[in-house]
Design a protein around this motif. Structure first.
Motif, mmCIF file in Angstrom:
data_model
loop_
_atom_site.group_PDB
_atom_site.id
_atom_site.type_symbol
_atom_site.label_atom_id
_atom_site.label_comp_id
_atom_site.label_asym_id
_atom_site.label_seq_id
_atom_site.Cartn_x
_atom_site.Cartn_y
_atom_site.Cartn_z
ATOM 1 N N UNK A 1 -3.409 -34.251 -45.486
ATOM 2 C CA UNK A 1 -2.334 -33.283 -45.731
ATOM 3 C C UNK A 1 -2.334 -32.178 -44.684
ATOM 4 N N UNK A 2 -3.516 -31.668 -44.373
ATOM 5 C CA UNK A 2 -3.611 -30.612 -43.363
ATOM 6 C C UNK A 2 -3.240 -31.146 -41.985
ATOM 7 N N UNK A 3 -3.622 -32.383 -41.707
ATOM 8 C CA UNK A 3 -3.282 -32.989 -40.423
ATOM 9 C C UNK A 3 -1.775 -33.156 -40.285
ATOM 10 N N UNK A 4 -1.138 -33.549 -41.354
ATOM 11 C CA UNK A 4 0.312 -33.731 -41.314
ATOM 12 C C UNK A 4 1.024 -32.422 -40.992
ATOM 13 N N UNK A 5 0.554 -31.347 -41.603
ATOM 14 C CA UNK A 5 1.184 -30.050 -41.347
ATOM 15 C C UNK A 5 0.994 -29.635 -39.890
ATOM 16 N N UNK A 6 -0.214 -29.812 -39.378
ATOM 17 C CA UNK A 6 -0.457 -29.489 -37.978
ATOM 18 C C UNK A 6 0.322 -30.396 -37.047
ATOM 19 N N UNK A 7 0.421 -31.664 -37.415
ATOM 20 C CA UNK A 7 1.154 -32.629 -36.607
ATOM 21 C C UNK A 7 2.623 -32.254 -36.492
#
Length: 459
Positions: A78-84
């Motif tokens: 989830x955090x990776x998606x937001x950063x992505x």
């Protein structure tokens, strides 16, 4: 395996400058937690991010570039998606993210099918398997200059893997629950031996906590990582662990005759007896395990600092959580210390990706290290400990705060990065059988002897 398409992916954790050396400070005096607040409060405050700069990343693409990323740390997706999404909007890059909990098997299948991900988050053994022909040499990337090469995935002197996360393998505990039950301050450094820890469990049971300990059932946890305590605690150094395994290979010793092996299994026997899941240990649910300790039904969880994203939803406001070492009797050099090191590495495909896709992948890795948004993603959103020297953000969850304290006090030992890539698939199920009472200690020792007689540690 679930798939998600987002505007660029954030690969995982972060590297760490964690000096995993052995400090000379005495265990009971060195890891003073009194100056650190490990309590949980409602909401997470976003720290001020150090100045970054897109100059370190590159120029946005004129046309959208699509790449893929294989994430073997699903807890941070989830955090990776937001950063992505943030990265993708600025640099015109889209990424397809898919998850796996078996990175070695999945990456092999992807290459066999001619469909390798542009970026893959792998274990070091997988990096070694692919280095030289399937993944790019990243030795000249900018992040290597700010600590990235110190703990990177290095093969034949070249950096093939960007170290994404430094983690500690340890016991997680609920300090508040222990103190409320016992009516006294709990100082983890007073319980570094198995004898001390066993007496503590007896105290908790006498006070009403019937089963104070929690063990996982997953093969990667109780199996793959469980064995590592045997290796890592030989003398606390990678060299000592490798020497022992080479001696087994050469027929000079056996696991059954090894003092540390028996001490570690003495500890496992104690954990199994006090396991909240002992009636059906292989049916244990990972999220439920997190809730047991977070909410105070149990006090201790054998796991690692990576568990915070799964633990946080159950954390109780005002409760204090922390980390402590695996308890072992009379083991100079490793007693009272936490196993720590880089555990995941980002690699870039050299076979199935175009030059433009490879460039987009490398830009994303630099974005994580050199920009405000990337650093925020790694430290605040993914909750990582970093060793990149240009990042000044402090860890923001109790487990990583505790890990950093042990690092700062020189109370860590080398993690196992020398296991062959088939170690888990061959051996992990045996430890699950031991947990379930289906194998004996002697049988485990024989299986380990058999494996290491035909394999040697990889370096």
């Amino acid at each position: 395996m679930k798939r998600k398409v987002v505007s660029m992916l954030l690969v995982t954790s972060m590297l760490a400058t964690l000096i995993t050396g052995c400090g000379s400070t005495d265990t009971k005096d060195s890891a003073d937690a009194s100056t650190t607040d490990n309590s949980v409060s409602a909401g997470t405050e976003t720290a001020t991010v150090s100045e970054g700069g897109s100059d370190e990343v590159g120029t946005p693409f004129s046309d959208t570039v699509k790449i893929s990323l294989m994430n073997s740390k699903p807890e941070i997706t989830d955090a990776l998606e937001a950063g992505a999404e943030t990265f993708g909007k600025e640099y015109n890059v889209d990424i397809e993210i898919y998850e796996t909990d078996s990175p070695g098997d999945t990456i092999s299948q992807k290459y066999a099918a001619g469909d390798a991900p542009t970026i893959a988050i792998l274990d070091l053994a997988n990096v070694r398997d692919l280095a030289g022909d399937k993944i790019l040499d990243l030795s000249n990337e900018k992040w290597c200059e700010v600590g990235g090469s110190t703990m990177g995935g290095i093969v034949d002197g070249k950096v093939y893997g960007m170290p994404l996360t430094v983690e500690g393998m340890c016991i997680l505990y609920n300090k508040t629950a222990i103190e409320d039950l016992l009516g006294k301050e709990f100082v983890a450094e007073d319980y570094t031996t198995l004898d001390e820890f066993s007496a503590l469990l007896d105290e908790l049971k006498a006070a009403g906590m019937e089963t104070p300990f929690v063990l996982n059932a997953e093969d990667w946890s109780i199996g793959q990582k469980g064995y590592q305590f045997i290796y890592d605690y030989q003398d606390g150094t990678e060299e000592g662990a490798m020497q022992f395994l080479n001696d087994v290979h050469d027929g000079k010793t056996t696991f059954e005759d090894n003092d540390v092996f028996n001490k570690v299994y003495d500890a496992f026997d104690l954990f199994i007896e006090n396991n909240i899941n002992k009636d059906d240990p292989l049916a244990a649910d990972y999220d439920l395990n997190a809730s047991y300790v977070a909410e105070g039904d149990a006090a201790f969880w054998l796991n690692g600092t990576w568990a915070w994203p799964d633990f946080e939803p159950y954390a109780v406001d005002g409760n204090e959580y922390d980390v402590m070492p695996f308890p072992i009797n009379d083991q100079e050099g490793s007693q009272g210390k936490i196993v720590a090191g880089a555990t995941k590495f980002a690699v870039v495909d050299a076979v199935d990706s175009s030059e433009e896709q490879q460039e987009a992948a490398k830009m994303f890795l630099n974005w994580l290290v050199f920009t405000d948004e990337g650093q925020d993603t790694l430290i605040n959103q993914c909750g990582m400990v970093t060793a990149f020297t240009n990042i000044s953000l402090e860890p923001n969850n109790p487990f990583n705060v505790g890990l950093k304290r042990y690092i700062d006090n020189g109370m860590t030992i080398d993690g196992a990065n020398y296991m062959p890539s088939d170690h888990r698939s061959v051996l992990a199920a045996n430890m699950q059988a031991y947990l379930d009472g289906k194998m004996t200690r002697q049988e485990i020792a024989e299986k380990l002897d058999e494996y290491w007689t035909t394999n040697t540690p990889v370096k």
